[in-house]
Write an enzyme that holds these catalytic residues in place. Structure first.
Site, PDB file in Angstrom:
ATOM      1  N   LYS A 187       0.849  -1.177   0.000  1.00  0.00           N
ATOM      2  CA  LYS A 187       0.000   0.000   0.000  1.00  0.00           C
ATOM      3  C   LYS A 187       0.894   1.239   0.000  1.00  0.00           C
ATOM      4  CE  LYS A 187      -1.620   2.990   2.451  1.00  0.00           C
ATOM      5  NZ  LYS A 187      -1.755   4.426   1.990  1.00  0.00           N
ATOM      6  N   CYS A 213      13.585  11.024   6.874  1.00  0.00           N
ATOM      7  CA  CYS A 213      13.486  10.666   8.284  1.00  0.00           C
ATOM      8  C   CYS A 213      14.827  10.767   8.991  1.00  0.00           C
ATOM      9  CB  CYS A 213      12.909   9.267   8.435  1.00  0.00           C
ATOM     10  SG  CYS A 213      13.829   8.013   7.512  1.00  0.00           S
ATOM     11  N   GLU A 232       9.791  16.302  14.789  1.00  0.00           N
ATOM     12  CA  GLU A 232      10.200  16.093  13.398  1.00  0.00           C
ATOM     13  C   GLU A 232       9.401  17.020  12.489  1.00  0.00           C
ATOM     14  OE1 GLU A 232      11.307  12.302  10.643  1.00  0.00           O
ATOM     15  OE2 GLU A 232       9.341  12.253  11.596  1.00  0.00           O
ATOM     16  N   GLU A 276       9.774   1.442  10.605  1.00  0.00           N
ATOM     17  CA  GLU A 276      10.861   2.434  10.512  1.00  0.00           C
ATOM     18  C   GLU A 276      10.184   3.789  10.560  1.00  0.00           C
ATOM     19  OE1 GLU A 276      12.798   5.398   9.270  1.00  0.00           O
ATOM     20  OE2 GLU A 276      12.706   4.410   7.304  1.00  0.00           O
TER      21      GLU A 276
END
Length: 496
Positions: free
Chosen positions: A186, A297, A396, A262
């Site tokens: 997906k 990331c 983040e 992750e």
């Protein structure tokens, strides 16, 4: 740029799902529009898959696994098909690169040289590796033979983000497929197009129908049913920590499927005064935070510079900023492209506003740009005078925003670097080997770079500590996620 623009304008896309070797619409006929962040153009309508489509894809994957059309192949045979799959990516490199650029906004120069090449290399590497990974025989008495073997887990669900659509997919589907599993992927609804093309290329390479399926759609409508599915044996997810936690919960609520994640990062980049090459440290700090528009990331978004060299460091850094002005991603000279969509651009600008209101000193950027009408762009942004309590130092951002802090003591900076819920990546710059090893060991991160940033490859694992996730992508370690370990103990009553 004219040639690239012409090619982009003539490119057409098929947004239908890919299930059991065929392109099909969503069961209920629903679609969503896929717009380009480059200039706002409508690329295509994409199948808005739901639970019924996920059920169909999982059923196709299960049937393919159970009849062993792929898992039953000898590893050497799967290897040859995987290598053909990698070759297919390179043969369609221009189309894939243009698709990636139009779909999520990254510069065309990197879409081809980095994303396409890295994805192809990953698929090839796992194909080459699969017939070179040996099982084990345990030391036993002469009355027994104990075999320790790996077997594919079965049906693997994969959910990937929008920042590196091809690479993130390859990191997961390559070891899963090479090990003999069937896969249901997906992709992010913000960048679904290259994933759908990958499925076509896999089929053309010889991966049988049903082995690799792609269901585009939204997280709650397609991602959640995949994570909750009782016939999915393993779910591998890359994305935000918030959603990653939900993936683990759904895995436990359903069939206790393996869940590998992750997740986010707030990576510290520590530069000591005895840095062996200040210019290289500056170039790495600036280049790595602004690469891919900061939508990485593992971006080194927290920069710690020893106080005695901070002014010199920032002077050099600000001289580099003009090289990263946003430009048309279709221009081969552009090094920083578009933010993936308006929602993400507004979120980045919100963080920049928080940096200003909480007292950080804006040195560069700090606002939106518009090099291409209709697109979504943010100027490369640097804040000085950031304190650990500020929002931009803790959360983040996923955009081109660098937070600069100073330090005077090694123990102090390690404490601050580790004072984060994340632990994905870090770096230390020093010519002192004792300091390099000591700080690297003390940093709570899955990867620590010394006197460079991001110089790694497919041979080493990638993943994080703490809330940066569970498990590792890349390297031979990735096979651990997609295989079961079986012990077979055989009694031997020898007549001699």
């Amino acid at each position: 740029m004219t040639t690239t623009v012409t090619q982009a304008s003539s490119l057409t896309f098929d947004g239908r799902a890919f299930i059991n070797g065929e392109r099909i619409a969503a069961r209920d006929g629903q679609t969503f529009d896929c717009f380009s962040p480059v200039d706002g153009r409508l690329l295509t309508a994409v199948a808005r898959c739901g639970e019924a489509d996920v059920d169909a894809a999982v059923a196709a994957a299960r049937a393919a696994f159970e009849d062993r059309r792929w898992s039953g192949m000898a590893p050497a045979q799967r290897k040859r098909v995987m290598i053909k799959f990698a070759d297919q990516l390179l043969a369609h490199a221009d189309e894939l690169a243009l698709t990636e650029t139009l779909d999520m906004g990254k510069p065309i120069k990197y879409a081809k040289s980095v994303d396409v090449n890295s994805a192809a290399n990953c698929i090839r590497w796992y194909g080459e590796a699969v017939d070179k990974v040996y099982d084990e025989i345990a030391p036993t008495a002469s009355t027994a033979l104990a075999l320790i073997t790996r077997e594919p887990v079965g049906v693997v669900g994969v959910i990937v983000p929008w920042n590196y659509p091809m690479i993130m997919a390859a990191w997961k589907i390559a070891p899963a497929l090479a090990a003999g599993n069937s896969v249901v992927l997906k992709p992010s609804e913000k960048s679904p197009l290259t994933a759908l093309k990958l499925a076509e290329l896999a089929l053309a390479a010889g991966i049988p129908p049903g082995v690799f399926n792609v269901v585009p759609g939204y997280g709650p409508e397609a991602g959640s049913p995949l994570a909750l599915h009782m016939d999915v044996d393993c779910i591998a997810f890359t994305g935000s920590t918030r959603v990653g936690k939900q993936i683990h919960v759904m895995a436990g609520q359903s069939n206790l499927k393996r869940a590998w994640t992750e997740l986010g990062g707030k990576s510290p980049n520590i530069v000591f005064a005895d840095c062996p090459n200040l210019d290289q440290a500056v170039e790495a700090a600036v280049g790595s935070i602004f690469f891919n528009q900061g939508e990485s990331c593992n971006a080194p978004s927290r920069l710690f510079v020893e106080a005695s060299i901070k002014d010199a460091f920032l002077e050099k850094a600000l001289q580099l900023v003009p090289q990263y002005q946003p430009g048309n991603p279709l221009d081969k000279a552009t090094v920083m492209g578009a933010i993936v969509d308006k929602v993400q651009m507004d979120n980045v600008l919100r963080y920049i506003g928080l940096g200003k209101s909480e007292g950080a000193k804006l040195l560069a950027g700090g606002e939106a740009a518009l090099p291409v009408a209709g697109g979504h762009y943010v100027l490369p942004t640097i804040f000085d005078g950031v304190t650990p309590q500020m929002t931009i130092a803790r959360e983040e951002i996923f955009g081109p925003v660098l937070s600069v802090m100073s330090f005077t003591d090694a123990a102090e900076v390690v404490r601050e670097a580790n004072r984060s819920v994340y632990g994905l990546q870090a770096a230390v710059w020093t010519r002192d080997i004792n300091k390099a090893h000591g700080v690297a060991r003390a940093l709570r991160a899955g990867t620590v770079h010394v006197n460079q940033y991001d110089e790694d490859d497919i041979t080493v694992p990638f993943g994080g500590f703490k809330q940066s996730g569970v498990g590792r992508d890349k390297s031979l370690h990735a096979f651990d996620k997609y295989t079961e370990t079986k012990t077979t103990w055989i009694r031997i009553d020898s007549p001699v």
